[in-house]
Design a protein around this motif. Structure first.
Motif, PDB file in Angstrom:
ATOM      1  N   ALA A   1     -66.962   7.029  67.355  1.00 22.42           N
ATOM      2  CA  ALA A   1     -67.985   7.095  68.398  1.00 22.42           C
ATOM      3  C   ALA A   1     -67.692   6.224  69.622  1.00 22.42           C
ATOM      4  CB  ALA A   1     -69.334   6.693  67.815  1.00 22.42           C
ATOM      5  N   TYR A   2     -66.681   5.381  69.572  1.00 20.27           N
ATOM      6  CA  TYR A   2     -66.405   4.489  70.707  1.00 20.27           C
ATOM      7  C   TYR A   2     -64.971   3.969  70.664  1.00 20.27           C
ATOM      8  CZ  TYR A   2     -67.245   0.849  67.209  1.00 20.27           C
ATOM      9  OH  TYR A   2     -67.191   0.061  66.089  1.00 20.27           O
ATOM     10  N   ASP A   3     -64.556   3.385  71.772  1.00 18.97           N
ATOM     11  CA  ASP A   3     -63.315   2.627  71.892  1.00 18.97           C
ATOM     12  C   ASP A   3     -63.700   1.233  72.372  1.00 18.97           C
ATOM     13  OD1 ASP A   3     -61.705   4.804  71.208  1.00 18.97           O
ATOM     14  OD2 ASP A   3     -61.623   5.494  73.282  1.00 18.97           O
ATOM     15  N   ALA A   4     -63.040   0.216  71.837  1.00 17.68           N
ATOM     16  CA  ALA A   4     -63.398  -1.150  72.208  1.00 17.68           C
ATOM     17  C   ALA A   4     -62.151  -2.023  72.286  1.00 17.68           C
ATOM     18  CB  ALA A   4     -64.373  -1.739  71.189  1.00 17.68           C
ATOM     19  N   VAL A   5     -62.230  -3.029  73.125  1.00 21.30           N
ATOM     20  CA  VAL A   5     -61.234  -4.091  73.217  1.00 21.30           C
ATOM     21  C   VAL A   5     -61.979  -5.370  72.890  1.00 21.30           C
ATOM     22  CG1 VAL A   5     -59.673  -5.348  74.735  1.00 21.30           C
ATOM     23  CG2 VAL A   5     -59.918  -2.886  74.993  1.00 21.30           C
TER      24      VAL A   5
ATOM     25  N   GLY B   1     -62.682 -19.237  56.697  1.00 18.74           N
ATOM     26  CA  GLY B   1     -63.047 -19.843  57.958  1.00 18.74           C
ATOM     27  C   GLY B   1     -64.195 -19.133  58.633  1.00 18.74           C
ATOM     28  N   PHE B   2     -64.457 -19.519  59.873  1.00 21.37           N
ATOM     29  CA  PHE B   2     -65.534 -18.929  60.660  1.00 21.37           C
ATOM     30  C   PHE B   2     -65.132 -18.914  62.127  1.00 21.37           C
ATOM     31  CE2 PHE B   2     -66.203 -23.418  60.911  1.00 21.37           C
ATOM     32  CZ  PHE B   2     -66.661 -23.623  62.208  1.00 21.37           C
ATOM     33  N   GLY B   3     -65.806 -18.101  62.908  1.00 23.45           N
ATOM     34  CA  GLY B   3     -65.520 -18.022  64.327  1.00 23.45           C
ATOM     35  C   GLY B   3     -66.401 -17.001  65.004  1.00 23.45           C
ATOM     36  N   GLY B   4     -65.853 -16.363  66.008  1.00 24.59           N
ATOM     37  CA  GLY B   4     -66.604 -15.375  66.761  1.00 24.59           C
ATOM     38  C   GLY B   4     -65.723 -14.715  67.794  1.00 24.59           C
ATOM     39  N   GLY B   5     -66.365 -13.940  68.657  1.00 23.50           N
ATOM     40  CA  GLY B   5     -65.593 -13.276  69.681  1.00 23.50           C
ATOM     41  C   GLY B   5     -66.442 -12.497  70.654  1.00 23.50           C
ATOM     42  N   VAL B   6     -65.752 -11.908  71.629  1.00 25.97           N
ATOM     43  CA  VAL B   6     -66.374 -11.075  72.649  1.00 25.97           C
ATOM     44  C   VAL B   6     -65.535  -9.819  72.813  1.00 25.97           C
ATOM     45  CG1 VAL B   6     -67.434 -12.992  73.899  1.00 25.97           C
ATOM     46  CG2 VAL B   6     -65.145 -12.231  74.522  1.00 25.97           C
ATOM     47  N   GLY B   7     -66.147  -8.802  73.414  1.00 30.57           N
ATOM     48  CA  GLY B   7     -65.417  -7.568  73.635  1.00 30.57           C
ATOM     49  C   GLY B   7     -66.095  -6.679  74.647  1.00 30.57           C
ATOM     50  N   SER B   8     -65.459  -5.552  74.896  1.00 31.23           N
ATOM     51  CA  SER B   8     -65.986  -4.541  75.799  1.00 31.23           C
ATOM     52  C   SER B   8     -65.868  -3.197  75.101  1.00 31.23           C
ATOM     53  CB  SER B   8     -65.192  -4.547  77.096  1.00 31.23           C
ATOM     54  OG  SER B   8     -65.674  -3.541  77.969  1.00 31.23           O
ATOM     55  N   VAL B   9     -66.923  -2.369  75.203  1.00 28.11           N
ATOM     56  CA  VAL B   9     -66.959  -1.100  74.490  1.00 28.11           C
ATOM     57  C   VAL B   9     -67.278   0.041  75.452  1.00 28.11           C
ATOM     58  CG1 VAL B   9     -69.389  -1.329  73.845  1.00 28.11           C
ATOM     59  CG2 VAL B   9     -67.884   0.075  72.455  1.00 28.11           C
ATOM     60  N   LYS B  10     -66.696   1.202  75.168  1.00 26.67           N
ATOM     61  CA  LYS B  10     -67.010   2.444  75.882  1.00 26.67           C
ATOM     62  C   LYS B  10     -67.333   3.487  74.822  1.00 26.67           C
ATOM     63  CE  LYS B  10     -65.273   5.778  79.197  1.00 26.67           C
ATOM     64  NZ  LYS B  10     -65.431   7.004  78.475  1.00 26.67           N
ATOM     65  N   PHE B  11     -68.557   3.984  74.849  1.00 30.23           N
ATOM     66  CA  PHE B  11     -69.006   4.968  73.872  1.00 30.23           C
ATOM     67  C   PHE B  11     -68.607   6.380  74.304  1.00 30.23           C
ATOM     68  CE2 PHE B  11     -71.768   1.392  73.019  1.00 30.23           C
ATOM     69  CZ  PHE B  11     -71.755   1.361  71.634  1.00 30.23           C
ATOM     70  N   ASP B  12     -68.307   7.223  73.311  1.00 25.46           N
ATOM     71  CA  ASP B  12     -68.040   8.634  73.573  1.00 25.46           C
ATOM     72  C   ASP B  12     -69.356   9.336  73.871  1.00 25.46           C
ATOM     73  OD1 ASP B  12     -65.380   8.156  73.002  1.00 25.46           O
ATOM     74  OD2 ASP B  12     -65.542   8.804  70.914  1.00 25.46           O
ATOM     75  N   PRO B  13     -69.331  10.386  74.721  1.00 24.90           N
ATOM     76  CA  PRO B  13     -70.560  11.137  74.982  1.00 24.90           C
ATOM     77  C   PRO B  13     -71.083  11.797  73.697  1.00 24.90           C
ATOM     78  CG  PRO B  13     -68.826  11.746  76.522  1.00 24.90           C
ATOM     79  CD  PRO B  13     -68.202  10.859  75.493  1.00 24.90           C
ATOM     80  N   ILE B  14     -72.408  11.895  73.582  1.00 27.00           N
ATOM     81  CA  ILE B  14     -73.038  12.548  72.434  1.00 27.00           C
ATOM     82  C   ILE B  14     -73.331  13.991  72.842  1.00 27.00           C
ATOM     83  CG2 ILE B  14     -75.008  12.561  70.877  1.00 27.00           C
ATOM     84  CD1 ILE B  14     -75.265   9.528  71.469  1.00 27.00           C
ATOM     85  N   PRO B  15     -72.661  14.968  72.223  1.00 26.22           N
ATOM     86  CA  PRO B  15     -72.872  16.356  72.636  1.00 26.22           C
ATOM     87  C   PRO B  15     -74.285  16.843  72.293  1.00 26.22           C
ATOM     88  CG  PRO B  15     -71.405  16.248  70.748  1.00 26.22           C
ATOM     89  CD  PRO B  15     -71.709  14.836  71.150  1.00 26.22           C
TER      90      PRO B  15
END
Length: 169
Positions: free
Chosen positions: A65-69, A90-104
């Motif tokens: 449903a999406y592509d993400a970095v 261990g533990f941590g975290g992160g950030v990202g950017s997502v682009k969702f595919d269109p829902i037909p």
């Protein structure tokens, strides 16, 4: 007489506790996997002290449903299991950017959900095989819980399982 039998056992036990495999100062490689879809990450690990390290990953996720970095960081504690096997957590975290595919849609134009930036916290647990060669192979589980920007995801939890192959230097 009993003390004579106990001394060799205590010596072996203390030797196994005191023995600890050195972790590599630096590793770089790939972390491949995901919980649903495919993900590849360039992974870098840096030793911090004798039994700890930091891991940074920059990766791409290809989901149905999406592509993400995303960029993630994890602080880890490393412990020896045997001459070549270690386990870590261990533990941590992160950030990202997502682009969702269109829902037909058959009744209207396709709906395009909003993408954008997201943030998550993560845990990490795994096992690694440290060969005499400068290669480190690992299998780990990194559950992630979304904290920001997860409105259009189906849920806020990702159970990320991956195989890591890294070069030690």
């Amino acid at each position: 007489m009993k003390i004579v039998k106990i001394i060799p056992i205590l010596t072996l036990f203390m030797g196994s506790i005191l023995y600890a495999q050195e972790i590599s100062d630096n590793t770089i490689g790939l972390r491949l996997g995901d919980s649903d879809g495919f993900g590849a990450e360039v992974s870098y690990q840096r030793a911090i002290g004798r039994y700890n390290r930091a891991e940074l990953n920059l990766g791409f996720r290809d989901h149905r449903a999406y592509d993400a970095v995303k960029l993630s960081g994890v602080y880890q504690w490393v412990h020896s299991l045997s001459d070549i096997f270690n386990y870590y957590y261990g533990f941590g975290g992160g950030v990202g950017s997502v682009k969702f595919d269109p829902i037909p849609s058959t009744l209207a134009p396709a709906v395009e959900p909003d993408g954008g930036t997201f943030a998550f916290v993560a845990g990490d647990i795994g096992i690694e095989c440290n060969f005499d060669l400068p290669i480190l192979i690992s299998l780990d589980i990194r559950p992630e819980i979304g904290v920001l920007g997860y409105d259009n995801f189906k849920d806020r939890f990702d159970f990320d399982i991956a195989l890591g192959i890294r070069y030690q230097f």
